[in-house]
Design a protein around this motif. Structure first.
Motif, PDB file in Angstrom:
ATOM      1  N   LEU A  18       0.839  -1.207   0.000  1.00 59.72           N
ATOM      2  CA  LEU A  18       0.000   0.000   0.000  1.00 59.72           C
ATOM      3  C   LEU A  18       0.873   1.255   0.000  1.00 59.72           C
ATOM      4  CD1 LEU A  18      -2.889  -1.011   2.428  1.00 59.72           C
ATOM      5  CD2 LEU A  18      -3.008  -0.697  -0.068  1.00 59.72           C
ATOM      6  N   ILE A  19       1.932   1.224   0.774  1.00 63.47           N
ATOM      7  CA  ILE A  19       2.878   2.337   0.778  1.00 63.47           C
ATOM      8  C   ILE A  19       3.525   2.457  -0.601  1.00 63.47           C
ATOM      9  CG2 ILE A  19       5.114   3.106   1.702  1.00 63.47           C
ATOM     10  CD1 ILE A  19       4.073   2.066   4.465  1.00 63.47           C
ATOM     11  N   GLY A  20       3.824   1.325  -1.217  1.00 61.55           N
ATOM     12  CA  GLY A  20       4.375   1.340  -2.568  1.00 61.55           C
ATOM     13  C   GLY A  20       3.442   2.008  -3.567  1.00 61.55           C
ATOM     14  N   LEU A  21       2.137   1.749  -3.438  1.00 63.66           N
ATOM     15  CA  LEU A  21       1.162   2.403  -4.310  1.00 63.66           C
ATOM     16  C   LEU A  21       1.154   3.915  -4.071  1.00 63.66           C
ATOM     17  CD1 LEU A  21      -1.839  -0.101  -4.149  1.00 63.66           C
ATOM     18  CD2 LEU A  21      -0.333   0.344  -6.106  1.00 63.66           C
ATOM     19  N   ILE A  26       2.897   9.457  -5.714  1.00 63.40           N
ATOM     20  CA  ILE A  26       3.725  10.642  -5.478  1.00 63.40           C
ATOM     21  C   ILE A  26       4.676  10.845  -6.654  1.00 63.40           C
ATOM     22  CG2 ILE A  26       5.625  11.544  -4.055  1.00 63.40           C
ATOM     23  CD1 ILE A  26       4.149  10.215  -1.630  1.00 63.40           C
ATOM     24  N   ASP A  27       5.337   9.772  -7.068  1.00 65.14           N
ATOM     25  CA  ASP A  27       6.270   9.808  -8.201  1.00 65.14           C
ATOM     26  C   ASP A  27       5.554  10.331  -9.443  1.00 65.14           C
ATOM     27  OD1 ASP A  27       7.678   9.033 -10.561  1.00 65.14           O
ATOM     28  OD2 ASP A  27       8.552   7.301  -9.582  1.00 65.14           O
ATOM     29  N   PHE A  28       4.431   9.732  -9.786  1.00 64.13           N
ATOM     30  CA  PHE A  28       3.707  10.100 -10.993  1.00 64.13           C
ATOM     31  C   PHE A  28       3.219  11.542 -10.927  1.00 64.13           C
ATOM     32  CE2 PHE A  28       1.662   9.050 -14.887  1.00 64.13           C
ATOM     33  CZ  PHE A  28       0.539   9.866 -14.942  1.00 64.13           C
ATOM     34  N   ALA A  47      13.822  13.676  -9.968  1.00 62.82           N
ATOM     35  CA  ALA A  47      13.232  14.297  -8.774  1.00 62.82           C
ATOM     36  C   ALA A  47      12.016  13.518  -8.292  1.00 62.82           C
ATOM     37  CB  ALA A  47      12.846  15.742  -9.075  1.00 62.82           C
ATOM     38  N   ALA A  48      11.174  13.094  -9.224  1.00 61.28           N
ATOM     39  CA  ALA A  48       9.964  12.367  -8.855  1.00 61.28           C
ATOM     40  C   ALA A  48      10.304  11.007  -8.241  1.00 61.28           C
ATOM     41  CB  ALA A  48       9.061  12.194 -10.083  1.00 61.28           C
ATOM     42  N   TYR A  49      11.254  10.305  -8.846  1.00 55.66           N
ATOM     43  CA  TYR A  49      11.661   9.002  -8.322  1.00 55.66           C
ATOM     44  C   TYR A  49      12.276   9.154  -6.931  1.00 55.66           C
ATOM     45  CZ  TYR A  49      13.450   4.244  -8.274  1.00 55.66           C
ATOM     46  OH  TYR A  49      13.700   2.943  -7.943  1.00 55.66           O
ATOM     47  N   ALA A  50      13.107  10.190  -6.753  1.00 58.26           N
ATOM     48  CA  ALA A  50      13.720  10.445  -5.444  1.00 58.26           C
ATOM     49  C   ALA A  50      12.655  10.750  -4.396  1.00 58.26           C
ATOM     50  CB  ALA A  50      14.720  11.599  -5.546  1.00 58.26           C
ATOM     51  N   ALA A  51      11.628  11.492  -4.771  1.00 58.58           N
ATOM     52  CA  ALA A  51      10.543  11.798  -3.828  1.00 58.58           C
ATOM     53  C   ALA A  51       9.802  10.527  -3.433  1.00 58.58           C
ATOM     54  CB  ALA A  51       9.578  12.815  -4.440  1.00 58.58           C
ATOM     55  N   GLY A  52       9.554   9.647  -4.382  1.00 55.16           N
ATOM     56  CA  GLY A  52       8.904   8.372  -4.087  1.00 55.16           C
ATOM     57  C   GLY A  52       9.749   7.506  -3.178  1.00 55.16           C
ATOM     58  N   MET A  53      11.064   7.475  -3.435  1.00 55.13           N
ATOM     59  CA  MET A  53      11.963   6.688  -2.580  1.00 55.13           C
ATOM     60  C   MET A  53      12.027   7.265  -1.168  1.00 55.13           C
ATOM     61  SD  MET A  53      15.211   5.412  -4.874  1.00 55.13           S
ATOM     62  CE  MET A  53      16.041   4.780  -3.430  1.00 55.13           C
ATOM     63  N   ALA A  54      12.085   8.588  -1.059  1.00 61.65           N
ATOM     64  CA  ALA A  54      12.134   9.213   0.267  1.00 61.65           C
ATOM     65  C   ALA A  54      10.862   8.893   1.050  1.00 61.65           C
ATOM     66  CB  ALA A  54      12.318  10.722   0.126  1.00 61.65           C
ATOM     67  N   SER A  55       9.736   8.947   0.369  1.00 61.28           N
ATOM     68  CA  SER A  55       8.466   8.591   1.011  1.00 61.28           C
ATOM     69  C   SER A  55       8.482   7.132   1.456  1.00 61.28           C
ATOM     70  CB  SER A  55       7.318   8.839   0.025  1.00 61.28           C
ATOM     71  OG  SER A  55       6.119   8.328   0.525  1.00 61.28           O
ATOM     72  N   SER A  56       8.990   6.256   0.601  1.00 64.26           N
ATOM     73  CA  SER A  56       9.075   4.836   0.936  1.00 64.26           C
ATOM     74  C   SER A  56       9.934   4.606   2.173  1.00 64.26           C
ATOM     75  CB  SER A  56       9.665   4.057  -0.254  1.00 64.26           C
ATOM     76  OG  SER A  56       9.840   2.700   0.076  1.00 64.26           O
ATOM     77  N   LEU A  57      11.087   5.231   2.209  1.00 68.56           N
ATOM     78  CA  LEU A  57      11.989   5.076   3.359  1.00 68.56           C
ATOM     79  C   LEU A  57      11.310   5.546   4.641  1.00 68.56           C
ATOM     80  CD1 LEU A  57      14.774   4.503   4.630  1.00 68.56           C
ATOM     81  CD2 LEU A  57      15.433   6.822   3.951  1.00 68.56           C
ATOM     82  N   LEU A  58      10.732   6.717   4.605  1.00 66.60           N
ATOM     83  CA  LEU A  58      10.105   7.285   5.796  1.00 66.60           C
ATOM     84  C   LEU A  58       8.911   6.442   6.257  1.00 66.60           C
ATOM     85  CD1 LEU A  58       9.952   9.610   7.837  1.00 66.60           C
ATOM     86  CD2 LEU A  58       8.434  10.765   6.242  1.00 66.60           C
ATOM     87  N   LEU A  59       7.996   6.149   5.332  1.00 71.26           N
ATOM     88  CA  LEU A  59       6.773   5.436   5.721  1.00 71.26           C
ATOM     89  C   LEU A  59       7.038   3.982   6.111  1.00 71.26           C
ATOM     90  CD1 LEU A  59       4.267   6.916   3.128  1.00 71.26           C
ATOM     91  CD2 LEU A  59       4.477   7.456   5.569  1.00 71.26           C
TER      92      LEU A  59
END
Length: 143
Positions: A18-21, A26-28, A47-59
């Motif tokens: 779910l976090i991955g979705l 966020i990326d898209f 930038a978008a991919y980095a934002a998605g990865m940062a969200s993944s790490l945090l969540l």
């Protein structure tokens, strides 16, 4: 595997996906916004991919694998961050390899090949994240 352990593992797997979705959304969304604003697609994707990865790490450190990632307060252990980046690069390489095998060797179309590749990498990513990236470590190993 005892029932309670199996249920906990299942709940973690569901939360992870779910976090991955959410991270994909966020990326898209960021990619679309940046491209709409006139940013070239290459830096927009980075930038978008980095934002998605940062969200993944945090969540994932706070929700899916809370209490095991060396996170303390608002801080995530440096070793966890490095492992997260390394693991995500490995999963990316694996997905590219599997896509190449399915499309080049087996002649499956790219879009169709993406389906089993996504399924395989979701499972690999979850277990690698659980067992290595966010694995519980002793106090001396954290940070």
């Amino acid at each position: 595997m005892p029932g309670e352990t199996r249920r906990r593992l299942g709940a973690q797997f569901i939360a992870f996906n779910l976090i991955g979705l959410l991270n994909t959304a966020i990326d898209f969304a960021l990619f679309a916004l940046l491209v709409w604003a006139g940013v070239n697609y290459v830096p927009a994707q980075a930038a978008a991919y980095a934002a998605g990865m940062a969200s993944s790490l945090l969540l994932n450190s706070r929700i899916t694998f809370r209490g095991t990632s060396g996170a303390s307060g608002a801080r995530i252990a440096g070793r966890t961050v490095l492992r997260f980046i390394a693991w995500n690069l490995f999963v990316l390489a694996l997905s590219l390899l599997l896509l190449a095998l399915l499309t080049e060797l087996l002649g499956i179309g790219e879009a169709m090949a993406k389906v089993p590749v996504t399924a395989v990498t979701a499972v690999v990513n979850f277990f690698g994240s659980k067992r290595w990236v966010f694995a519980a470590r002793s106090e001396g190993e954290r940070g």
